[in-house]
Design a protein around this motif. Structure first.
Motif, PDB file in Angstrom:
ATOM      1  N   LYS A  36       0.861  -1.182   0.000  1.00  0.00           N
ATOM      2  CA  LYS A  36       0.000   0.000   0.000  1.00  0.00           C
ATOM      3  C   LYS A  36       0.894   1.228   0.000  1.00  0.00           C
ATOM      4  CE  LYS A  36      -3.804   2.164   2.503  1.00  0.00           C
ATOM      5  NZ  LYS A  36      -4.725   2.012   3.654  1.00  0.00           N
ATOM      6  N   VAL A  37       0.678   2.093  -0.992  1.00  0.00           N
ATOM      7  CA  VAL A  37       1.425   3.348  -1.098  1.00  0.00           C
ATOM      8  C   VAL A  37       0.409   4.469  -1.032  1.00  0.00           C
ATOM      9  CG1 VAL A  37       3.002   4.751  -2.473  1.00  0.00           C
ATOM     10  CG2 VAL A  37       3.137   2.235  -2.592  1.00  0.00           C
ATOM     11  N   ASN A  38       0.473   5.258   0.027  1.00  0.00           N
ATOM     12  CA  ASN A  38      -0.449   6.367   0.159  1.00  0.00           C
ATOM     13  C   ASN A  38       0.010   7.479  -0.769  1.00  0.00           C
ATOM     14  OD1 ASN A  38      -1.889   8.698   1.140  1.00  0.00           O
ATOM     15  ND2 ASN A  38      -2.529   7.343   2.788  1.00  0.00           N
ATOM     16  N   ARG A  48      -3.626  10.380 -13.541  1.00  0.00           N
ATOM     17  CA  ARG A  48      -4.476   9.487 -14.312  1.00  0.00           C
ATOM     18  C   ARG A  48      -3.813   9.296 -15.662  1.00  0.00           C
ATOM     19  NH1 ARG A  48      -6.280   8.760  -9.968  1.00  0.00           N
ATOM     20  NH2 ARG A  48      -8.396   9.011  -9.250  1.00  0.00           N
ATOM     21  N   PRO A  49      -4.107   8.364 -16.455  1.00  0.00           N
ATOM     22  CA  PRO A  49      -5.059   7.296 -16.187  1.00  0.00           C
ATOM     23  C   PRO A  49      -4.406   6.156 -15.410  1.00  0.00           C
ATOM     24  CG  PRO A  49      -4.226   7.054 -18.405  1.00  0.00           C
ATOM     25  CD  PRO A  49      -3.592   8.301 -17.827  1.00  0.00           C
ATOM     26  N   PHE A  50      -5.235   5.354 -14.817  1.00  0.00           N
ATOM     27  CA  PHE A  50      -4.774   4.153 -14.137  1.00  0.00           C
ATOM     28  C   PHE A  50      -5.646   2.995 -14.575  1.00  0.00           C
ATOM     29  CE2 PHE A  50      -4.539   0.909 -10.927  1.00  0.00           C
ATOM     30  CZ  PHE A  50      -3.190   0.900 -10.587  1.00  0.00           C
ATOM     31  N   GLN A  51      -5.023   1.981 -15.072  1.00  0.00           N
ATOM     32  CA  GLN A  51      -5.731   0.772 -15.498  1.00  0.00           C
ATOM     33  C   GLN A  51      -5.428  -0.310 -14.476  1.00  0.00           C
ATOM     34  OE1 GLN A  51      -7.513   0.515 -18.499  1.00  0.00           O
ATOM     35  NE2 GLN A  51      -8.150  -1.542 -17.981  1.00  0.00           N
ATOM     36  N   ASN A  52      -6.465  -0.844 -13.831  1.00  0.00           N
ATOM     37  CA  ASN A  52      -6.224  -1.949 -12.902  1.00  0.00           C
ATOM     38  C   ASN A  52      -5.436  -3.036 -13.615  1.00  0.00           C
ATOM     39  OD1 ASN A  52      -7.670  -0.604 -10.970  1.00  0.00           O
ATOM     40  ND2 ASN A  52      -9.394  -2.000 -10.969  1.00  0.00           N
ATOM     41  N   TYR A  53      -4.539  -3.640 -12.882  1.00  0.00           N
ATOM     42  CA  TYR A  53      -3.675  -4.694 -13.426  1.00  0.00           C
ATOM     43  C   TYR A  53      -4.029  -5.984 -12.715  1.00  0.00           C
ATOM     44  CZ  TYR A  53       0.809  -6.977 -14.639  1.00  0.00           C
ATOM     45  OH  TYR A  53       1.781  -7.821 -15.095  1.00  0.00           O
ATOM     46  N   VAL A  54      -4.525  -6.945 -13.455  1.00  0.00           N
ATOM     47  CA  VAL A  54      -4.914  -8.234 -12.879  1.00  0.00           C
ATOM     48  C   VAL A  54      -4.312  -9.330 -13.746  1.00  0.00           C
ATOM     49  CG1 VAL A  54      -6.828  -9.767 -12.293  1.00  0.00           C
ATOM     50  CG2 VAL A  54      -7.064  -7.289 -11.953  1.00  0.00           C
ATOM     51  N   CYS A  65      -3.377  -5.064  -8.979  1.00  0.00           N
ATOM     52  CA  CYS A  65      -3.006  -3.694  -8.614  1.00  0.00           C
ATOM     53  C   CYS A  65      -4.192  -2.782  -8.894  1.00  0.00           C
ATOM     54  CB  CYS A  65      -1.807  -3.210  -9.429  1.00  0.00           C
ATOM     55  SG  CYS A  65      -0.312  -4.206  -9.267  1.00  0.00           S
ATOM     56  N   ARG A  66      -4.407  -1.818  -7.992  1.00  0.00           N
ATOM     57  CA  ARG A  66      -5.528  -0.885  -8.151  1.00  0.00           C
ATOM     58  C   ARG A  66      -5.229   0.404  -7.396  1.00  0.00           C
ATOM     59  NH1 ARG A  66      -9.417  -4.251  -4.045  1.00  0.00           N
ATOM     60  NH2 ARG A  66      -8.423  -3.546  -2.126  1.00  0.00           N
ATOM     61  N   LEU A  67      -6.030   1.424  -7.695  1.00  0.00           N
ATOM     62  CA  LEU A  67      -6.064   2.644  -6.894  1.00  0.00           C
ATOM     63  C   LEU A  67      -7.334   2.593  -6.071  1.00  0.00           C
ATOM     64  CD1 LEU A  67      -5.031   5.575  -9.267  1.00  0.00           C
ATOM     65  CD2 LEU A  67      -3.612   4.329  -7.629  1.00  0.00           C
ATOM     66  N   LYS A  68      -7.205   2.878  -4.775  1.00  0.00           N
ATOM     67  CA  LYS A  68      -8.379   2.869  -3.912  1.00  0.00           C
ATOM     68  C   LYS A  68      -8.169   3.867  -2.780  1.00  0.00           C
ATOM     69  CE  LYS A  68     -11.278  -0.077  -1.064  1.00  0.00           C
ATOM     70  NZ  LYS A  68     -11.440  -1.384  -0.427  1.00  0.00           N
ATOM     71  N   ASP A  69      -9.125   4.780  -2.624  1.00  0.00           N
ATOM     72  CA  ASP A  69      -9.112   5.750  -1.528  1.00  0.00           C
ATOM     73  C   ASP A  69      -7.786   6.495  -1.420  1.00  0.00           C
ATOM     74  OD1 ASP A  69     -11.714   4.914  -0.862  1.00  0.00           O
ATOM     75  OD2 ASP A  69     -10.950   3.349   0.481  1.00  0.00           O
ATOM     76  N   GLY A  70      -7.271   6.954  -2.554  1.00  0.00           N
ATOM     77  CA  GLY A  70      -6.040   7.741  -2.556  1.00  0.00           C
ATOM     78  C   GLY A  70      -4.773   6.938  -2.359  1.00  0.00           C
TER      79      GLY A  70
END
Length: 95
Positions: A36-38, A48-54, A65-70
């Motif tokens: 987790k990197v704040n 942006r942009p950020f594409q979830n990586y699965v 990998c995702r962006l969530k709550d900053g």
């Protein structure tokens, strides 16, 4: 990769950020890694942009990998820590 992460961390330390935010790397019981990197109050906060990586290769070879709550959040198999950090670096350095 670790040197790059050290530089990212130290570049955001301003006497305040590191007291409330930061980077957490831990293990999970799948087994695997959690990172987790704040991003609040960093140049990446509104990037942006950020594409979830699965990626689901095998039971022990996977990355999410995702962006969530900053925050940049990532999870992966026991040998995927470097892949996670490389994904974060590529995204952080992309224009």
């Amino acid at each position: 990769m670790l040197k790059w992460l050290e530089n990212f961390y130290s570049s955001n330390c301003d006497g305040d950020w590191e007291h409330g935010y930061g980077i957490t790397i831990s293990t999970i019981d799948n087994p695997g890694w959690s990172i987790k990197v704040n991003l609040q109050d960093t140049p990446l906060e509104n990037k942006r942009p950020f594409q979830n990586y699965v990626v689901e290769r095998t039971e022990n070879d996977w990355v999410h990998c995702r962006l969530k709550d900053g925050c940049f959040e990532a999870f992966g198999g026991p040998e995927n820590l470097n892949e996670i950090l490389e994904f974060f670096k590529r995204w952080a350095e992309s224009s």
